[in-house]
Design a protein around this motif. Structure first.
Motif, PDB file in Angstrom:
ATOM      1  N   GLY A   1    -110.206 -38.903 -33.406  1.00 35.94           N
ATOM      2  CA  GLY A   1    -109.756 -39.591 -32.205  1.00 35.94           C
ATOM      3  C   GLY A   1    -110.336 -38.981 -30.943  1.00 35.94           C
ATOM      4  N   PHE A   2    -110.464 -37.658 -30.921  1.00 36.54           N
ATOM      5  CA  PHE A   2    -111.048 -36.965 -29.764  1.00 36.54           C
ATOM      6  C   PHE A   2    -112.498 -37.379 -29.542  1.00 36.54           C
TER       7      PHE A   2
ATOM      8  N   LYS B   1    -107.996 -44.082 -26.877  1.00 35.54           N
ATOM      9  CA  LYS B   1    -107.769 -44.890 -25.669  1.00 35.54           C
ATOM     10  C   LYS B   1    -107.450 -44.019 -24.462  1.00 35.54           C
ATOM     11  N   LEU B   2    -106.533 -43.069 -24.614  1.00 32.57           N
ATOM     12  CA  LEU B   2    -106.125 -42.226 -23.491  1.00 32.57           C
ATOM     13  C   LEU B   2    -107.275 -41.372 -22.975  1.00 32.57           C
ATOM     14  N   ILE B   3    -108.074 -40.814 -23.886  1.00 34.07           N
ATOM     15  CA  ILE B   3    -109.215 -40.002 -23.465  1.00 34.07           C
ATOM     16  C   ILE B   3    -110.255 -40.860 -22.761  1.00 34.07           C
ATOM     17  N   ALA B   4    -110.526 -42.054 -23.296  1.00 34.90           N
ATOM     18  CA  ALA B   4    -111.487 -42.956 -22.641  1.00 34.90           C
ATOM     19  C   ALA B   4    -110.990 -43.346 -21.248  1.00 34.90           C
ATOM     20  N   ASP B   5    -109.681 -43.591 -21.118  1.00 34.31           N
ATOM     21  CA  ASP B   5    -109.088 -43.911 -19.806  1.00 34.31           C
ATOM     22  C   ASP B   5    -109.304 -42.768 -18.819  1.00 34.31           C
TER      23      ASP B   5
ATOM     24  N   ILE C   1    -101.818 -41.785 -33.724  1.00 35.64           N
ATOM     25  CA  ILE C   1    -102.333 -40.713 -32.876  1.00 35.64           C
ATOM     26  C   ILE C   1    -103.821 -40.865 -32.561  1.00 35.64           C
ATOM     27  N   PRO C   2    -104.725 -41.064 -33.542  1.00 34.25           N
ATOM     28  CA  PRO C   2    -106.144 -41.148 -33.187  1.00 34.25           C
ATOM     29  C   PRO C   2    -106.502 -42.349 -32.320  1.00 34.25           C
TER      30      PRO C   2
ATOM     31  N   LEU D   1     -97.823 -45.416 -26.858  1.00 35.92           N
ATOM     32  CA  LEU D   1     -98.958 -46.185 -27.368  1.00 35.92           C
ATOM     33  C   LEU D   1     -99.046 -46.130 -28.890  1.00 35.92           C
ATOM     34  N   GLY D   2     -98.747 -44.958 -29.437  1.00 41.64           N
ATOM     35  CA  GLY D   2     -98.960 -44.736 -30.864  1.00 41.64           C
ATOM     36  C   GLY D   2     -97.947 -45.384 -31.774  1.00 41.64           C
TER      37      GLY D   2
END
Length: 543
Positions: free
Chosen positions: A146-147, A71-75, A65-66, A242-243
């Motif tokens: 992760g956030f 990755k998803l937040i950076a994307d 999850i993290p 992804l996770g």
């Protein structure tokens, strides 16, 4: 953000995590030394038996999850879809809460059957039970880390790591001292409970930081030119896609530890050792040699964590030059740091294990697993690169292949009297070597990265060989000189002085080879930039 600023941000993020990780590792190292001296190799063996079970279940609950979240937040932020980035975090946080709670309960309820199934020492039951609540707390904490990492802000993670380890250290030492008169099994349980109190402290820090920055975060997220189109169902699907590979890859590490836990004591008994002797030897390998091996990899762990959002951002924006720069920087630093660490542990295995842990017998497995530092570091950094470009299944598969090699070598060699505990150490090194080289092959294949043989292989290897000769000559000379008065203190002073002198010698050698760059030194906390500026003025350093 300019190209240079992006580069600096990536290095700064790695530097922050490295500084925090180093502080945490020093504390972790410290409590292991103290615990080993209080409860010995046998007690540490019982304590260590809880960890493979704990880490396997912990990986399932939180590892994917993290990293997927970062990755998803950076994307999304790179694509200026900031509201969607926050939606992803909220969904991931709920997932972490539910999954962490369920798995924590499962571990507590299945402690006895697991110990029986794995044929572990029955005394390890209390240690397994005591550590089980940590899974729930760590899972929630991982979503917040992760956030912030997705925002490429490593400070909250760094602060939580330091406090988590500090509280853990205090709790472990206090409970072990209190419980050791009642038996080693209760002392080991007290040590295990430190993971619970430490995780809770780390989570509290993250919640406080999040609360204080909430207005600033929302203000930043409102700048995005997007409407929230993502449904919770789609977010869960994306996190899972992804996770899951990341989780499977992360699962291989504790599975390797579990293989060691199952094979090593049992195969040592086949080799002719009694149960207590086998437990003690396992403690020397898992609780003495492996912490020494893992200590230098804190920098590559930090690089890997910083690489995922940094490379994800560059990959989303299609900036191949930036991807190659970050890949080159990370791999070069990995080689420069891990290679001399491996050589140092190999050459000074006996004095380090005796002085630090008072377990000189652990020098035997340490010499064989010391080269694992280099391969573990390469595997960690290359995994961060592949995860950043979205190829999350590749490092998972490669590490699984490495684990198969580890299991086979471990099983075959540990039962042979000529190898014994050396077989377990050798299996670990070879397993990570296989995974590392497979990862590097795919980094080259997927990113087009070309390895500079002269910079990344030839110069570091020559520097380490020269350092090795220096260590042998310097150590023998200093010990013969100081040992005339007091052998015991001469042994300690000589060892640590040699470590420091070898580091200086290696650094100077790299400078003469023009292998140290300005940005390399700027990563060092507090004094890095000043040292880099000074050496640049003196003509020893290039940009």
């Amino acid at each position: 953000m300019s190209e240079n600023t992006k580069k600096a941000s990536f290095i700064k993020g790695a530097a922050i995590l490295t500084a925090a990780g180093l502080a945490a590792r020093v504390m972790g190292f410290g409590y292991r030394v103290i615990l080993t001296r209080i409860i010995g190799a046998e007690g540490m063996g019982l304590y260590q038996m809880a960890y493979p079970i704990y880490t396997i279940l912990l990986v399932v609950s939180r590892s994917g999850i993290p990293v997927a979240l970062a990755k998803l937040i950076a994307d999304k932020i790179a694509a200026d879809k900031k509201k969607e980035a926050y939606k992803i975090f909220k969904v991931a946080r709920k997932m972490s809460f539910v999954v962490g709670l369920i798995i924590s309960i499962i571990m507590a309820l299945s402690a006895k059957p697991l110990i029986s199934l794995l044929s572990l020492d029955p005394r390890s039951y209390y240690a397994v039970l005591a550590i089980s609540p940590a899974i729930f707390v760590v899972s929630i904490m991982a979503s917040y880390r992760g956030f912030f990492q997705g925002l490429q802000d490593m400070v909250p993670t760094a602060k939580s790591q330091i406090l988590e380890q500090f509280i853990r250290m205090i709790t472990m030492i206090g409970l072990v001292v209190f419980l050791v008169p009642y038996g080693l099994e209760f002392a080991a349980a007290g040590a295990s409970f430190g993971a619970v109190s430490g995780a809770f402290g780390g989570l509290v820090v993250l919640l406080i930081i999040y609360s204080k920055r909430k207005e600033k975060i929302f203000s930043f997220l409102d700048e995005g030119h997007d409407s929230i189109e993502l449904s919770s169902k789609n977010v869960i699907k994306r996190i899972v896609s992804l996770g899951v590979p990341i989780t499977l890859g992360a699962l291989v590490m504790p599975l390797m530890s579990l293989v060691d836990l199952v094979f090593v004591p049992n195969r040592l008994q086949v080799a002719g050792y009694m149960v207590r002797e086998a437990t003690a030897l396992y403690g020397m390998f898992a609780a003495v040699a492996m912490p020494l091996v893992n200590f230098p990899t804190i920098i590559t762990v930090s690089l890997s964590a910083s690489l995922v959002p940094a490379i994800a951002e560059a990959y989303t924006l299609g900036k191949e030059k930036l991807i190659n720069y970050r890949t080159q920087t990370a791999l070069r630093l990995t080689v420069l740091i891990s290679l001399p660490a491996s050589a140092g542990l190999f050459l000074l295995a006996e004095p380090l294990t005796e002085i630090i842990f008072s377990e000189p017998g652990a020098a035997v497995p340490l010499r064989f697993v010391s080269w694992g530092v280099f391969f573990i570091a390469l595997q960690q950094t290359s995994t961060g690169i592949l995860n950043g470009i979205g190829k999350t299944s590749i490092p998972a598969r490669n590490l699984l292949i490495g684990a198969v090699f580890n299991a086979f070598i471990n099983y075959r060699l540990t039962a042979l009297p000529a190898f014994g505990i050396r077989g377990a150490a050798l299996g670990t090194s070879i397993g990570f070597a296989v995974a590392a080289f497979l990862n590097l092959y795919y980094v080259k294949k997927e990113s087009g990265f070309i390895i500079d043989v002269k910079t990344m292989i030839l110069k570091p290897f020559v520097s380490v060989i020269l350092m090795g000769f220096f260590v042998k000559i310097f150590y023998n000379f200093l010990f013969s000189f100081l040992g005339r008065n007091n052998v015991y203190f001469a042994y300690q002073i000589t060892t640590f002085t040699t470590v420091a002198a070898a580091a200086v010698f290696y650094f100077v050698t790299l400078l003469l080879f023009n292998e140290i760059k300005y940005n390399d030194l700027s990563m060092i906390p507090v004094v890095g930039v000043k040292l880099a500026d000074l050496l640049k003025k003196m003509g020893f350093l290039n940009d």
